[in-house]
Write a protein that holds these residues in place. Structure first.
Motif, PDB file in Angstrom:
ATOM      1  N   UNK A  75       0.732  13.498  -3.902  1.00 29.14           N
ATOM      2  CA  UNK A  75       2.135  13.801  -4.203  1.00 29.14           C
ATOM      3  C   UNK A  75       2.284  15.282  -3.927  1.00 29.14           C
ATOM      4  N   UNK A  76       2.978  15.591  -2.845  1.00 30.85           N
ATOM      5  CA  UNK A  76       3.065  16.958  -2.359  1.00 30.85           C
ATOM      6  C   UNK A  76       1.638  17.489  -2.175  1.00 30.85           C
ATOM      7  N   UNK A  77       1.199  18.477  -2.952  1.00 27.57           N
ATOM      8  CA  UNK A  77      -0.134  19.054  -2.767  1.00 27.57           C
ATOM      9  C   UNK A  77      -1.158  18.574  -3.789  1.00 27.57           C
ATOM     10  N   UNK A  78      -0.814  17.599  -4.608  1.00 25.07           N
ATOM     11  CA  UNK A  78      -1.731  17.079  -5.622  1.00 25.07           C
ATOM     12  C   UNK A  78      -2.321  15.752  -5.149  1.00 25.07           C
ATOM     13  N   UNK A  79      -3.618  15.558  -5.384  1.00 23.87           N
ATOM     14  CA  UNK A  79      -4.297  14.325  -4.995  1.00 23.87           C
ATOM     15  C   UNK A  79      -4.803  13.622  -6.245  1.00 23.87           C
ATOM     16  N   UNK A  80      -4.552  12.313  -6.335  1.00 21.23           N
ATOM     17  CA  UNK A  80      -4.932  11.528  -7.503  1.00 21.23           C
ATOM     18  C   UNK A  80      -5.716  10.303  -7.066  1.00 21.23           C
ATOM     19  N   UNK A  81      -6.820  10.019  -7.746  1.00 21.98           N
ATOM     20  CA  UNK A  81      -7.533   8.758  -7.591  1.00 21.98           C
ATOM     21  C   UNK A  81      -6.983   7.824  -8.657  1.00 21.98           C
ATOM     22  N   UNK A  82      -6.290   6.780  -8.238  1.00 21.66           N
ATOM     23  CA  UNK A  82      -5.674   5.883  -9.214  1.00 21.66           C
ATOM     24  C   UNK A  82      -6.739   5.094  -9.958  1.00 21.66           C
ATOM     25  N   UNK A  83      -6.435   4.769 -11.193  1.00 18.41           N
ATOM     26  CA  UNK A  83      -7.365   4.017 -12.033  1.00 18.41           C
ATOM     27  C   UNK A  83      -7.525   2.602 -11.483  1.00 18.41           C
ATOM     28  N   UNK A  84      -8.716   2.033 -11.643  1.00 18.83           N
ATOM     29  CA  UNK A  84      -8.893   0.628 -11.283  1.00 18.83           C
ATOM     30  C   UNK A  84      -7.893  -0.212 -12.076  1.00 18.83           C
ATOM     31  N   UNK A  85      -7.309  -1.172 -11.433  1.00 12.14           N
ATOM     32  CA  UNK A  85      -6.341  -2.024 -12.108  1.00 12.14           C
ATOM     33  C   UNK A  85      -4.918  -1.509 -12.045  1.00 12.14           C
ATOM     34  N   UNK A  86      -4.729  -0.288 -11.550  1.00 14.41           N
ATOM     35  CA  UNK A  86      -3.370   0.246 -11.403  1.00 14.41           C
ATOM     36  C   UNK A  86      -2.627  -0.650 -10.417  1.00 14.41           C
ATOM     37  N   UNK A  87      -1.459  -1.134 -10.789  1.00 13.61           N
ATOM     38  CA  UNK A  87      -0.661  -2.013  -9.928  1.00 13.61           C
ATOM     39  C   UNK A  87       0.041  -1.142  -8.888  1.00 13.61           C
ATOM     40  N   UNK A  88      -0.553  -1.052  -7.708  1.00 14.96           N
ATOM     41  CA  UNK A  88      -0.050  -0.151  -6.663  1.00 14.96           C
ATOM     42  C   UNK A  88       1.308  -0.616  -6.153  1.00 14.96           C
ATOM     43  N   UNK A  89       1.495  -1.916  -5.977  1.00 14.38           N
ATOM     44  CA  UNK A  89       2.784  -2.431  -5.496  1.00 14.38           C
ATOM     45  C   UNK A  89       3.894  -2.089  -6.487  1.00 14.38           C
ATOM     46  N   UNK A  90       3.617  -2.216  -7.785  1.00 18.85           N
ATOM     47  CA  UNK A  90       4.610  -1.865  -8.796  1.00 18.85           C
ATOM     48  C   UNK A  90       4.890  -0.362  -8.776  1.00 18.85           C
ATOM     49  N   UNK A  91       3.851   0.441  -8.625  1.00 17.89           N
ATOM     50  CA  UNK A  91       4.035   1.888  -8.553  1.00 17.89           C
ATOM     51  C   UNK A  91       4.896   2.261  -7.353  1.00 17.89           C
ATOM     52  N   UNK A  92       4.649   1.639  -6.218  1.00 14.59           N
ATOM     53  CA  UNK A  92       5.473   1.909  -5.032  1.00 14.59           C
ATOM     54  C   UNK A  92       6.931   1.571  -5.300  1.00 14.59           C
ATOM     55  N   UNK A  93       7.191   0.414  -5.922  1.00  9.78           N
ATOM     56  CA  UNK A  93       8.576   0.026  -6.239  1.00  9.78           C
ATOM     57  C   UNK A  93       9.227   1.021  -7.193  1.00  9.78           C
ATOM     58  N   UNK A  94       8.480   1.483  -8.200  1.00  8.65           N
ATOM     59  CA  UNK A  94       9.035   2.429  -9.164  1.00  8.65           C
ATOM     60  C   UNK A  94       9.333   3.778  -8.510  1.00  8.65           C
ATOM     61  N   UNK A  95       8.475   4.220  -7.609  1.00  7.49           N
ATOM     62  CA  UNK A  95       8.714   5.481  -6.903  1.00  7.49           C
ATOM     63  C   UNK A  95       9.958   5.354  -6.029  1.00  7.49           C
ATOM     64  N   UNK A  96      10.060   4.253  -5.290  1.00  2.55           N
ATOM     65  CA  UNK A  96      11.241   4.043  -4.447  1.00  2.55           C
ATOM     66  C   UNK A  96      12.510   4.009  -5.285  1.00  2.55           C
ATOM     67  N   UNK A  97      12.480   3.335  -6.426  1.00  5.30           N
ATOM     68  CA  UNK A  97      13.658   3.265  -7.297  1.00  5.30           C
ATOM     69  C   UNK A  97      14.006   4.639  -7.855  1.00  5.30           C
TER      70      UNK A  97
END
Length: 89
Positions: free
Chosen positions: A14-36
Motif C-alpha cells: 500500500x503505497x510504500x508499505x509492504x504487508x505479509x497477510x496472515x494465513x486465512x486472510x480472505x483476500x477476495x473480501x479484502x479486495x472488495x472492501x478496498x474497492x468499495x
C-alpha cells in the motif's frame, strides 16, 4: 528443514508499505472492501498481517495497492515481519 511443503503467502503493498497477510486472510473480501472504500470516497479498512496483528489503512482514490502471492516453505510462512517505510513530506 521442510519436507517440501510450501504454502502461498499473499503480500500486499500500500503505497510504500509492504504487508505479509496472515494465513486465512480472505483476500477476495479484502479486495472488495478496498474497492468499495475507494468508490465511497475513501475510508479505513482493517486487515490482519502475519503475527496476528491488525492493520488499519486509509484507502482513497490516490492509494496504490498491489497484491501478489508467493510460495514459501510451510514452516516459515507466517514468520516474516511487516515492513513499513515512511517518508516525511
Amino acid at each position: 528443514m521442510t519436507d517440501g511443503v510450501t504454502v502461498v503467502r499473499t503480500v500486499m503493498t500500500v503505497d510504500d508499505a509492504t504487508f505479509s497477510l496472515a494465513p486465512g486472510q480472505d483476500v477476495a473480501d479484502l479486495e472488495r472492501r478496498i474497492e468499495a472504500a475507494v468508490h465511497d470516497g475513501g475510508r479505513f479498512e482493517r486487515f490482519t498481517v502475519a503475527g496476528d496483528r491488525d492493520v488499519h489503512v486509509l484507502f482513497t482514490a490516490h492509494t496504490r495497492v498491489v497484491l501478489w502471492g508467493e510460495e514459501t516453505p510451510g514452516e516459515t510462512a507466517t514468520i516474516e515481519p511487516v515492513s513499513v517505510e515512511w517518508e516525511e513530506g
